[in-house]
Design a protein around this motif. Structure first.
Motif, PDB file in Angstrom:
ATOM      1  N   ALA A   1       0.851  -1.359   0.045  1.00 35.22           N
ATOM      2  CA  ALA A   1      -0.096   0.152   0.058  1.00 35.22           C
ATOM      3  C   ALA A   1       0.940   1.409   0.016  1.00 35.22           C
ATOM      4  O   ALA A   1       1.802   1.400   0.741  1.00 35.22           O
ATOM      5  CB  ALA A   1      -0.871  -0.022   1.222  1.00 35.22           C
ATOM      6  N   LYS A   2       0.317   2.223  -0.947  1.00 39.60           N
ATOM      7  CA  LYS A   2       1.286   3.503  -0.899  1.00 39.60           C
ATOM      8  C   LYS A   2       1.043   4.117   0.259  1.00 39.60           C
ATOM      9  O   LYS A   2      -0.188   4.540   0.760  1.00 39.60           O
ATOM     10  CB  LYS A   2       1.169   4.151  -2.220  1.00 39.60           C
ATOM     11  CG  LYS A   2       1.613   3.398  -3.427  1.00 39.60           C
ATOM     12  CD  LYS A   2       2.558   4.390  -4.204  1.00 39.60           C
ATOM     13  CE  LYS A   2       3.528   3.717  -5.356  1.00 39.60           C
ATOM     14  NZ  LYS A   2       2.795   3.578  -6.476  1.00 39.60           N
ATOM     15  N   VAL A   3       2.175   4.692   0.726  1.00 35.94           N
ATOM     16  CA  VAL A   3       2.162   5.867   1.690  1.00 35.94           C
ATOM     17  C   VAL A   3       1.599   7.165   1.183  1.00 35.94           C
ATOM     18  O   VAL A   3       1.884   7.397  -0.144  1.00 35.94           O
ATOM     19  CB  VAL A   3       3.278   6.205   2.603  1.00 35.94           C
ATOM     20  CG1 VAL A   3       3.131   6.978   3.941  1.00 35.94           C
ATOM     21  CG2 VAL A   3       4.021   4.824   2.872  1.00 35.94           C
ATOM     22  N   SER A   4       0.639   7.977   1.740  1.00 30.70           N
ATOM     23  CA  SER A   4       0.063   9.337   1.192  1.00 30.70           C
ATOM     24  C   SER A   4       1.418  10.255   0.821  1.00 30.70           C
ATOM     25  O   SER A   4       2.123  10.344   1.743  1.00 30.70           O
ATOM     26  CB  SER A   4      -0.956   9.765   1.743  1.00 30.70           C
ATOM     27  OG  SER A   4      -0.297  10.564   3.037  1.00 30.70           O
ATOM     28  N   LEU A   5       1.076  11.133  -0.195  1.00 31.24           N
ATOM     29  CA  LEU A   5       2.134  11.884  -0.644  1.00 31.24           C
ATOM     30  C   LEU A   5       2.845  12.901   0.423  1.00 31.24           C
ATOM     31  O   LEU A   5       3.735  12.912   0.805  1.00 31.24           O
ATOM     32  CB  LEU A   5       1.529  12.536  -1.808  1.00 31.24           C
ATOM     33  CG  LEU A   5       2.885  13.549  -2.669  1.00 31.24           C
ATOM     34  CD1 LEU A   5       3.957  12.480  -3.366  1.00 31.24           C
ATOM     35  CD2 LEU A   5       2.270  14.360  -3.580  1.00 31.24           C
ATOM     36  N   PRO A   6       1.761  13.544   1.049  1.00 30.42           N
ATOM     37  CA  PRO A   6       2.120  14.724   2.187  1.00 30.42           C
ATOM     38  C   PRO A   6       2.759  14.033   3.145  1.00 30.42           C
ATOM     39  O   PRO A   6       4.016  14.639   3.686  1.00 30.42           O
ATOM     40  CB  PRO A   6       0.644  15.096   2.709  1.00 30.42           C
ATOM     41  CG  PRO A   6      -0.549  14.729   1.589  1.00 30.42           C
ATOM     42  CD  PRO A   6       0.336  13.692   0.974  1.00 30.42           C
ATOM     43  N   ARG A   7       2.544  12.713   3.602  1.00 28.57           N
ATOM     44  CA  ARG A   7       3.196  11.871   4.571  1.00 28.57           C
ATOM     45  C   ARG A   7       4.661  11.619   4.101  1.00 28.57           C
ATOM     46  O   ARG A   7       5.542  11.905   5.044  1.00 28.57           O
ATOM     47  CB  ARG A   7       2.464  10.811   5.104  1.00 28.57           C
ATOM     48  CG  ARG A   7       1.413  10.969   6.004  1.00 28.57           C
ATOM     49  CD  ARG A   7       1.277   9.329   6.299  1.00 28.57           C
ATOM     50  NE  ARG A   7       1.450   9.199   7.765  1.00 28.57           N
ATOM     51  CZ  ARG A   7       0.737   8.385   8.432  1.00 28.57           C
ATOM     52  NH1 ARG A   7      -0.239   7.762   8.144  1.00 28.57           N
ATOM     53  NH2 ARG A   7       1.081   7.941   9.651  1.00 28.57           N
ATOM     54  N   ARG A   8       4.747  11.306   2.766  1.00 22.47           N
ATOM     55  CA  ARG A   8       6.229  10.910   2.430  1.00 22.47           C
ATOM     56  C   ARG A   8       7.085  12.118   2.290  1.00 22.47           C
ATOM     57  O   ARG A   8       8.183  11.871   2.808  1.00 22.47           O
ATOM     58  CB  ARG A   8       6.105  10.467   0.903  1.00 22.47           C
ATOM     59  CG  ARG A   8       5.652   8.898   0.762  1.00 22.47           C
ATOM     60  CD  ARG A   8       6.479   8.338  -0.190  1.00 22.47           C
ATOM     61  NE  ARG A   8       6.419   8.983  -1.372  1.00 22.47           N
ATOM     62  CZ  ARG A   8       5.598   8.795  -2.753  1.00 22.47           C
ATOM     63  NH1 ARG A   8       4.891   7.900  -2.358  1.00 22.47           N
ATOM     64  NH2 ARG A   8       5.784   9.308  -3.739  1.00 22.47           N
ATOM     65  N   ILE A   9       6.374  13.203   1.872  1.00 24.16           N
ATOM     66  CA  ILE A   9       7.183  14.658   1.853  1.00 24.16           C
ATOM     67  C   ILE A   9       7.525  15.037   3.190  1.00 24.16           C
ATOM     68  O   ILE A   9       8.814  15.214   3.450  1.00 24.16           O
ATOM     69  CB  ILE A   9       6.342  15.500   1.027  1.00 24.16           C
ATOM     70  CG1 ILE A   9       6.269  15.295  -0.304  1.00 24.16           C
ATOM     71  CG2 ILE A   9       7.110  16.972   1.555  1.00 24.16           C
ATOM     72  CD1 ILE A   9       5.343  16.250  -0.798  1.00 24.16           C
ATOM     73  N   VAL A  10       6.625  14.993   4.331  1.00 22.99           N
ATOM     74  CA  VAL A  10       6.949  15.234   5.706  1.00 22.99           C
ATOM     75  C   VAL A  10       8.193  14.145   6.283  1.00 22.99           C
ATOM     76  O   VAL A  10       9.318  14.618   6.734  1.00 22.99           O
ATOM     77  CB  VAL A  10       5.811  15.187   6.669  1.00 22.99           C
ATOM     78  CG1 VAL A  10       6.158  15.242   8.065  1.00 22.99           C
ATOM     79  CG2 VAL A  10       4.861  16.037   6.228  1.00 22.99           C
ATOM     80  N   GLY A  11       7.989  12.807   5.887  1.00 16.31           N
ATOM     81  CA  GLY A  11       8.972  11.847   6.318  1.00 16.31           C
ATOM     82  C   GLY A  11      10.424  12.133   5.710  1.00 16.31           C
ATOM     83  O   GLY A  11      11.411  11.822   6.303  1.00 16.31           O
ATOM     84  N   ARG A  12      10.459  12.679   4.357  1.00 15.10           N
ATOM     85  CA  ARG A  12      11.917  12.736   3.724  1.00 15.10           C
ATOM     86  C   ARG A  12      12.183  14.116   4.259  1.00 15.10           C
ATOM     87  O   ARG A  12      13.527  14.476   4.356  1.00 15.10           O
ATOM     88  CB  ARG A  12      11.521  12.968   2.119  1.00 15.10           C
ATOM     89  CG  ARG A  12      11.481  11.600   1.515  1.00 15.10           C
ATOM     90  CD  ARG A  12      12.581  10.934   1.155  1.00 15.10           C
ATOM     91  NE  ARG A  12      12.402   9.594   0.992  1.00 15.10           N
ATOM     92  CZ  ARG A  12      12.126   9.221  -0.408  1.00 15.10           C
ATOM     93  NH1 ARG A  12      11.907  10.183  -1.207  1.00 15.10           N
ATOM     94  NH2 ARG A  12      12.026   8.040  -0.685  1.00 15.10           N
ATOM     95  N   VAL A  13      11.451  15.215   4.379  1.00 14.54           N
ATOM     96  CA  VAL A  13      11.992  16.622   4.366  1.00 14.54           C
ATOM     97  C   VAL A  13      12.515  17.078   5.849  1.00 14.54           C
ATOM     98  O   VAL A  13      13.145  17.948   6.225  1.00 14.54           O
ATOM     99  CB  VAL A  13      10.877  17.706   3.745  1.00 14.54           C
ATOM    100  CG1 VAL A  13      11.413  19.186   3.694  1.00 14.54           C
ATOM    101  CG2 VAL A  13      10.892  17.376   2.291  1.00 14.54           C
TER     102      VAL A  13
END
Ligand code: ATP
Ligand code: MG
Lengths: 288, 266
Positions: free
Chosen positions: A23-35
């Motif tokens: 299952a794909k993690v939602s985009l905002p969450r991914r950005i938060v996790g990366r940035v």
């Protein structure tokens, strides 16, 4: 066994064997996790810096205030000077890198495929990789004078060996079964190189490209720092040099940060995504 | 019924996909040379399914490599009268940067077949190995059995000669222990699939295995190779055997294989 049973056993095996798509993690969450982590790290760094500055361990002319450095950079931004600094340095690095690529790819192919060439100049190329290319600056200035050609010469000597070596090690790591399969499928000499060897060597080659970029950026900055002349136009290296001449430590810090930002920025914006795409397509993704 | 074949009926040589003439293959030079194959005579008829069994290291892979043109014999000659032999290796060895369909298209691409033709051909072959609809998957997304089926489809694509030089010639499929790395159920299923594909395509197959049961189940003829140097020891006609006759044949070939191996003990 009746045929339809075989079919259904097979279908069952296939269903069991097919990997489940995560299952794909939602985009905002991914950005938060990366940035978020790097931003926190940078913020911490600035806080420590501010504390050290406030404690006045070192005189002001050695350790500038973060605010002063910020003001320097801000001034470059508002006057638009930052664009010309970036343009002068980045376009040189890109052109230097492109020329290096044109030289390094045939060189790497020759070293990897022709035994005599490998024995003859293989060690030379690996050796050049560990020779800091700044060492070429004096010779380049004497040969070419204070001009762009001297700078490109230094960049080439920095980038060509790493790109060529990356290609060679990429080619060396191709599993021997793949060219054999290619031959069995009817690949001729060129077909084998074009359709099997080069794509198979791509991950190693990309590693070499990334390193080649780092080397060409590094060499360029060294060259710009040493070879300063009004004819050359002002790049980041010259800006740093000017800061030193003016004994302006906040300018020096600003220069270092901008050089760092360009190096890391290009790696993150260009090479990282390229590498990730290639590795993911082959199921070789690292934990990111 | 198991009968050792003493004299095979003479088929006109021109129609046989492969004929060995006293083939020998040695690796290395002089006294240190390893003789892998010695005076091998073997032929495969059009559409025939031949299984080659022998102990580990007896030269089975070497023999297939010679037929595939990946290696040259050091003695004798091999007459190939087929379109380019298709080869399936022990590991699937799919190109990891290509999709399943891309892998199947690869030999066609290298032969310069236009894109639209490649597409249709790859889709057909995917259907043939019952992987229709999975053409977009990458090799790492497939199981071992599925990968081996893609490798089979890719090999079949390489034998379909579009350039014309091999047109009309019989086709030949070479398989080197293709199922030995798979679990028992998958292997069983794939053996069934291979028989179906063999019947559907009419290709001749030279199949290497060290599993005698597999050889007897699949093949019309089983050829036993001795070890060091590899020579053809015996052949059995096992076409269409079922039930007790099949079990008896397996036992007989197994006994002969044991005898060959234990002769090296001395
Ligand atoms: N490139 C090579 N150089 C030297 N010796 C080789 C080479 N390839 C194979 N041999 C030798 O030739 C003999 C036959 O090898 P081959 O791989 O054909 O056996 P095999 O029957 O396929 O074995 P296995 O059942 O393990 O796959 C072995 O003794 C091997 O050591
Ligand atoms: Mg083998």
């Amino acid at each position: 066994m009746p045929l339809d049973t075989v079919g259904s056993v097979e279908a069952g095996l296939d269903a069991l064997d097919t990997p489940v798509v995560e299952a794909k993690v939602s985009l905002p969450r991914r950005i938060v996790g990366r940035v978020l982590p790097p931003i926190v790290a940078i913020a911490l760094f600035v806080v420590v810096w501010q504390i050290l500055w406030a404690a006045a361990f070192w005189p002001e002319f050695k350790l500038p205030a973060p605010v002063d450095v910020g003001a320097q950079i801000w001034e470059l931004v508002t006057t638009g000077e930052i664009l010309s600094l970036f343009w002068v340095s980045v376009h040189r690095a890109v052109i230097g890198f492109a020329i290096s690529l044109l030289i390094a790819v045939p060189l790497g192919l020759a070293i990897a495929n022709i035994t005599v060439v490998r024995r003859g100049i293989g060690p030379l190329v690996s050796g050049l990789q560990s020779l800091p290319s700044v060492a070429w600056v004096p010779a380049a200035i004497l040969w070419f004078g204070l001009n762009d050609r001297a700078i490109y010469w230094v960049v080439l000597l920095g980038a060509v060996p790493s790109i060529a070596n990356g290609l060679v090690s990429g080619l060396d790591q191709v599993p021997p079964i793949l060219p054999r399969v290619g031959k069995a499928l009817g690949a001729g000499r060129w077909g084998g190189i074009r359709y099997i060897l080069l794509p198979a060597a791509l991950p190693g080659f990309l590693g070499g490209l990334k390193q080649g970029w780092a080397f060409s950026w590094r060499s360029l900055m060294a060259a710009e720092l040493i070879a300063t002349s009004p004819d050359l136009g002002e790049g980041l290296g010259q800006y740093l040099h000017n800061g030193m001449s003016l004994s302006d430590i906040s300018m020096v810090f600003a220069g270092i940060m901008l050089i760092f930002a360009v190096g890391v920025g290009i790696e993150l914006l260009v090479f990282r995504p390229l590498e990730n795409t290639v590795l993911r397509a082959r199921g070789l993704t690292r934990a990111s | 019924m198991t009968a050792t074949i003493e004299a095979r009926q003479a088929v006109t040589a021109a129609t046989q996909p492969v004929r060995f003439h006293q083939v020998g293959k040695a690796f290395g030079q002089g006294r240190r040379a390893v003789v892998a194959l010695d005076q091998v005579d073997l032929e495969v008829a059009v559409g025939e399914f031949v299984c080659l069994v022998g102990a580990s290291g007896c030269g089975k892979t070497t023999l297939l490599n010679l037929v595939a043109g990946l290696d040259q014999p050091t003695a004798g000659g091999i007459e190939i009268n087929s379109s380019r032999p298709a080869v399936v290796f022990q590991e699937a060895a799919l190109m990891p940067w290509l999709t399943a369909a891309g892998n199947i298209e690869l030999p066609l691409r290298m032969a310069g077949v236009p894109k639209s033709v490649r597409r249709t051909k790859a889709a057909e072959l995917l259907e043939l190995v019952r992987l229709g609809g999975l053409g977009d998957k990458r090799p790492h997304e497939l199981s071992g059995g599925m990968r081996q089926r893609v490798a089979l489809a890719r090999a079949l694509a390489s034998t379909t000669d579009h350039t014309g030089s091999g047109a009309g010639k019989p086709s030949l499929l070479l398989m080197d222990e293709p199922f030995s790395a798979l679990d028992a159920i998958t292997r069983d299923v794939l053996q069934g699939e291979l028989l179906r594909i063999w019947q559907a395509t009419g290709t001749a197959i030279l199949f290497v295995t060290h599993d005698v049961r597999e050889a007897v189940r699949l093949g019309q003829r089983v050829v036993l190779l001795s070890s060091r140097p590899g020579r053809v020891v015996r052949q059995w006609d096992v076409n269409g055997l079922t039930g007790p006759a099949e079990i008896a044949a397996v036992d007989e070939v197994n006994a002969a294989l044991r005898q060959v191996i234990s002769s090296h003990a001395a």
